[in-house]
Each structure stands twice: as structure tokens, then as C-alpha cells.
Design an enzyme around this catalytic site. Structure first.
Site, PDB file in Angstrom:
ATOM      1  N   GLU A 202       0.814  -1.221   0.000  1.00 18.71           N
ATOM      2  CA  GLU A 202       0.000   0.000   0.000  1.00 18.71           C
ATOM      3  C   GLU A 202       0.843   1.264   0.000  1.00 18.71           C
ATOM      4  O   GLU A 202       0.308   2.362  -0.031  1.00 18.71           O
ATOM      5  CB  GLU A 202      -0.941  -0.007   1.222  1.00 18.71           C
ATOM      6  CG  GLU A 202      -1.997  -1.089   1.162  1.00 18.71           C
ATOM      7  CD  GLU A 202      -2.836  -1.028  -0.106  1.00 18.71           C
ATOM      8  OE1 GLU A 202      -3.274   0.072  -0.476  1.00 18.71           O
ATOM      9  OE2 GLU A 202      -3.033  -2.077  -0.737  1.00 18.71           O
ATOM     10  N   GLU A 218       4.743   2.264   4.270  1.00 19.99           N
ATOM     11  CA  GLU A 218       3.414   1.690   4.048  1.00 19.99           C
ATOM     12  C   GLU A 218       2.398   2.787   3.735  1.00 19.99           C
ATOM     13  O   GLU A 218       1.211   2.520   3.617  1.00 19.99           O
ATOM     14  CB  GLU A 218       2.971   0.886   5.269  1.00 19.99           C
ATOM     15  CG  GLU A 218       3.878  -0.298   5.566  1.00 19.99           C
ATOM     16  CD  GLU A 218       3.420  -1.093   6.781  1.00 19.99           C
ATOM     17  OE1 GLU A 218       2.553  -1.969   6.616  1.00 19.99           O
ATOM     18  OE2 GLU A 218       3.925  -0.807   7.889  1.00 19.99           O
ATOM     19  N   GLY A 235       0.703   2.361   7.637  1.00 12.97           N
ATOM     20  CA  GLY A 235      -0.274   2.065   6.599  1.00 12.97           C
ATOM     21  C   GLY A 235      -1.282   3.172   6.387  1.00 12.97           C
ATOM     22  O   GLY A 235      -1.916   3.650   7.324  1.00 12.97           O
ATOM     23  N   ALA A 261      -0.440   4.969  11.321  1.00 14.72           N
ATOM     24  CA  ALA A 261      -1.393   4.563  10.292  1.00 14.72           C
ATOM     25  C   ALA A 261      -2.474   5.627  10.109  1.00 14.72           C
ATOM     26  O   ALA A 261      -2.999   6.170  11.087  1.00 14.72           O
ATOM     27  CB  ALA A 261      -2.022   3.232  10.665  1.00 14.72           C
ATOM     28  N   GLY A 284      -1.635  25.010   9.262  1.00 13.68           N
ATOM     29  CA  GLY A 284      -2.482  25.891  10.050  1.00 13.68           C
ATOM     30  C   GLY A 284      -3.148  25.241  11.242  1.00 13.68           C
ATOM     31  O   GLY A 284      -3.883  25.915  11.992  1.00 13.68           O
ATOM     32  N   ARG A 314      -0.135  14.369  19.041  1.00 12.55           N
ATOM     33  CA  ARG A 314      -1.241  13.450  19.333  1.00 12.55           C
ATOM     34  C   ARG A 314      -2.537  14.245  19.459  1.00 12.55           C
ATOM     35  O   ARG A 314      -2.525  15.464  19.593  1.00 12.55           O
ATOM     36  CB  ARG A 314      -0.982  12.691  20.634  1.00 12.55           C
ATOM     37  CG  ARG A 314      -1.054  13.580  21.869  1.00 12.55           C
ATOM     38  CD  ARG A 314      -0.646  12.853  23.135  1.00 12.55           C
ATOM     39  NE  ARG A 314      -0.904  13.696  24.316  1.00 12.55           N
ATOM     40  CZ  ARG A 314      -0.500  13.393  25.538  1.00 12.55           C
ATOM     41  NH1 ARG A 314       0.207  12.296  25.756  1.00 12.55           N
ATOM     42  NH2 ARG A 314      -0.799  14.196  26.556  1.00 12.55           N
TER      43      ARG A 314
END
Length: 341
Positions: A202, A218, A235, A261, A284, A314
Site C-alpha cells: 500500500e 506503508e 499504513g 497509520a 495551520g 497526538r
């Protein structure tokens, strides 16, 4: 002289170049080689794509051998058996390309690891490349595809079209040493894959982009993006290239980074950075900075974090805000996964 290469290619019925394969392009070739080739082919000074015929190969090979360049002489001699158009590409200066043979040479130089992304001027290249049907019988001008398909059927053959694009897949022209690619159709000619790179099924690597290696890819490496050593693109993740809204900011990924991912970045990352799975950071995006105790310090636009090292980005699962704190642990990639023996 920046580069010199002998190539064999495909033209449409009007004589326009569709693609060119350069088996052994040279970077900063010896002046004696260039002079011998130019004299044999009567080439002008400056950047030039010189078409020549199989019957010219013996003269070219002799000139190169006399100048002391046996390998290029042998290559020139082998072209005498060609049933396809031949071209010698002399690249004197790094300027915007003017011909399809020049574009193809620059893409080859990138995929041969002779030049890194952003090292060559590719301005205006799209206007020099035709839209091509890449088939089991080679490159076909899209305007000539219906006639070629009918001809194949009448002769009892099936003409299979793998894709329709301006760019071919890299591995039909160059397979760099020490790499793995799960699906070769997802790496375009002009990609730079450093030794130790794995591109999973992928994963995708565009032209003028790539990896220093080793690394696990990935996700998507867009045009213009370079990924540093030891980094992992999870991924379905994405890097925003200059062709997809990145503007003038050059997006890159530093060493030892992890983009989780389905995450993505629209700013360059320094070394040892982590972007949480599913989090897309644009220039932004408002990011709340946290101290070592997890207390709020400030809120900034993500562009102010561009290029900084040791960041952990995060999303707070309770209030939804994007947070940034120091990444305490660099990403250690699985060495067994990156073995290319």
C-alpha cells in the site's frame, strides 16, 4: 557537463518521443567522453538531445573507445541491433527541461541515486510528457491506442493496458540495489529509494521524492518529499507534497520518525518525531504545547513547529485538541523487517 547518457526509446507515429530508457546514465562524465561523443554525433554545445541511427553506432563506439571509455563504447556498439529510436542526451546545465529525453534522463538520475530529490530542475516537465497507455506491448500514445488495440485483436493478440499516465513505473527502468517493493506499480520513475528501503503493497513513492533508507514505507510519499534514515510511514498515512497543497514549504521527514497509520503531515518534521495514528497535521492546525508534566504552555500554529526534533504529536481523546510534547523515545525499527539480504 552535468550528465550524459545513451538511450533507446519509443516514438508515436508523428515522431514524438513517448519514453526513453537510459541503461547507464552518467553524472559529471569525463570531458574526454563528452567531447568524443559530441564529435561523433555532430552535437552542438549546451543541453541537446541528438537522435541517431543504428548505423551510427559503430562510429560512436569507435570514438568512445579511442577516448578510453570502454564501457560506454560497448553500450554504443550494442545499440547497433536496435529496432527502436536511439538518442544521446547531453545535459550541460541544470535548467528547466526542454525535451522529453531530457526529462527522462533527469528521472533516471534520481532513480539511479545519482542525484537526490530537489537536486534537478524539473520545472515545466508535465508539458513535455505525453499521456501514455502503458501496455504489455510497451508505451502507446493514448490517441493511437484504439488503432493499436484493433490491430492486436486482428492479429490474435490481447493488448492489455496496465495504466494511463505520463509516468512509467520505476522498476521497468531502474531497480536500485538493496530495496524491496511489494507492488512495483506504486513507485514512479524518478523516485529515489535509498538502500534498505521497503515499500509495502500500500506504499507509494512519487517522482522527485523518496527515502534515505533504511525505512519502512506503508504510506504515501508525495512529490518533493524526502524521508530520513530509520523512519517508518504507517499504513495509509500521507505526506503533503508541493503538488498537493504544500505550497512553498518543502515537506520532509527526519531520521527515526514514525507517522502512524492513516496519519499525515503538511509540515516538515525534524528527527525522532512521532505523529499519532489517524492525526493529520497541516501548517495551520492549532497545536497545544505541553510541558514535561503535561501542563499546557501555549497554543501555536503547526507551522511554528516545522523542522523541530523530538516531537510527539497526538490528539487528546477527551477534548479533541491536538497536543505536542517531547518525544521521549526514538523509534527503533525492526531490523529483521529491513534486512535486504
Amino acid at each position: 557537463m552535468l550528465s550524459f547518457a545513451l538511450g533507446i526509446g519509443t516514438q508515436n507515429t508523428q515522431g514524438d518521443w513517448l519514453e526513453i530508457y537510459y541503461p547507464a546514465p552518467l553524472i559529471n562524465p569525463p570531458e574526454s567522453l563528452v567531447s568524443a561523443a559530441k564529435e561523433a554525433l555532430d552535437a552542438p554545445s549546451g543541453n541537446a538531445a541528438i537522435s541517431f541511427l543504428p548505423e551510427d553506432c559503430a562510429r560512436l563506439a569507435k570514438a568512445l573507445e579511442t577516448a578510453g571509455h570502454a564501457e560506454q563504447a560497448e553500450l554504443a556498439a550494442s545499440f547497433a541491433a536496435s529496432q527502436r529510436p536511439l538518442v544521446a542526451m547531453f545535459l550541460d546545465t541544470n535548467q528547466p527541461p526542454q525535451t522529453a529525453p531530457e526529462v527522462y534522463l533527469k528521472l533516471h538520475l534520481l532513480s539511479h541515486r545519482l542525484v537526490k530529490p530537489h537536486g534537478l530542475d524539473l520545472t515545466g516537465m508535465f508539458g513535455l510528457l505525453r499521456n501514455i497507455a502503458w501496455t504489455n506491448e510497451g508505451a502507446i500514445d493514448i490517441e493511437e491506442l484504439p488503432a493499436r488495440r484493433l490491430k492486436a485483436r486482428l492479429e490474435g493478440r490481447a493488448l492489455s493496458v496496465d495504466c494511463v499516465d505520463k509516468f512509467p513505473k520505476m522498476t521497468d527502468y531502474v531497480v536500485p540495489h538493496g530495496i524491496r517493493i511489494g507492488d512495483t506499480a506504486r513507485v514512479r520513475l524518478g523516485a529515489y529509494l535509498g538502500e534498505g528501503t521497503t515499500v509495502m503493497h500500500e506504499g507509494f513513492v512519487n517522482f522527485n521524492a523518496g527515502t534515505e533508507g533504511p525505512g519502512m514505507i506503508e504510506g504515501r510519499i508525495s512529490a518533493g518529499v524526502m524521508v530520513g534514515k530509520g523512519s517508518d510511514l504507517g499504513g495509509g498515512c500521507s505526506t503533503m507534497g508541493t503538488l498537493s497543497g504544500g505550497g512553498n514549504m518543502v515537506i520532509k521527514v527526519g531520521e527515526g520518525c514514525l507517522i502512524g497509520a492513516n496519519a499525515g503531515i503538511g509540515i516538515p518534521l525534524g528527527d525522532r518525531c512521532t505523529v499519532e495514528a489517524g492525526l493529520y497535521i497541516t501548517a495551520g492546525s492549532k497545536v497545544t504545547l505541553l510541558d514535561d508534566q503535561g501542563q499546557e504552555v501555549n497554543t501555536v500554529a503547526a507551522r511554528e513547529l516545522a523542522g523541530q526534533d523530538d516531537l510527539l504529536l497526538r490528539r487528546n481523546s477527551q477534548n479533541g485538541r491536538i497536543e505536542c510534547l517531547t518525544n521521549k523515545s526514538a523509534i527503533a525499527l525492526n531490523e529483521a523487517l529491513h534486512a535486504h539480504n
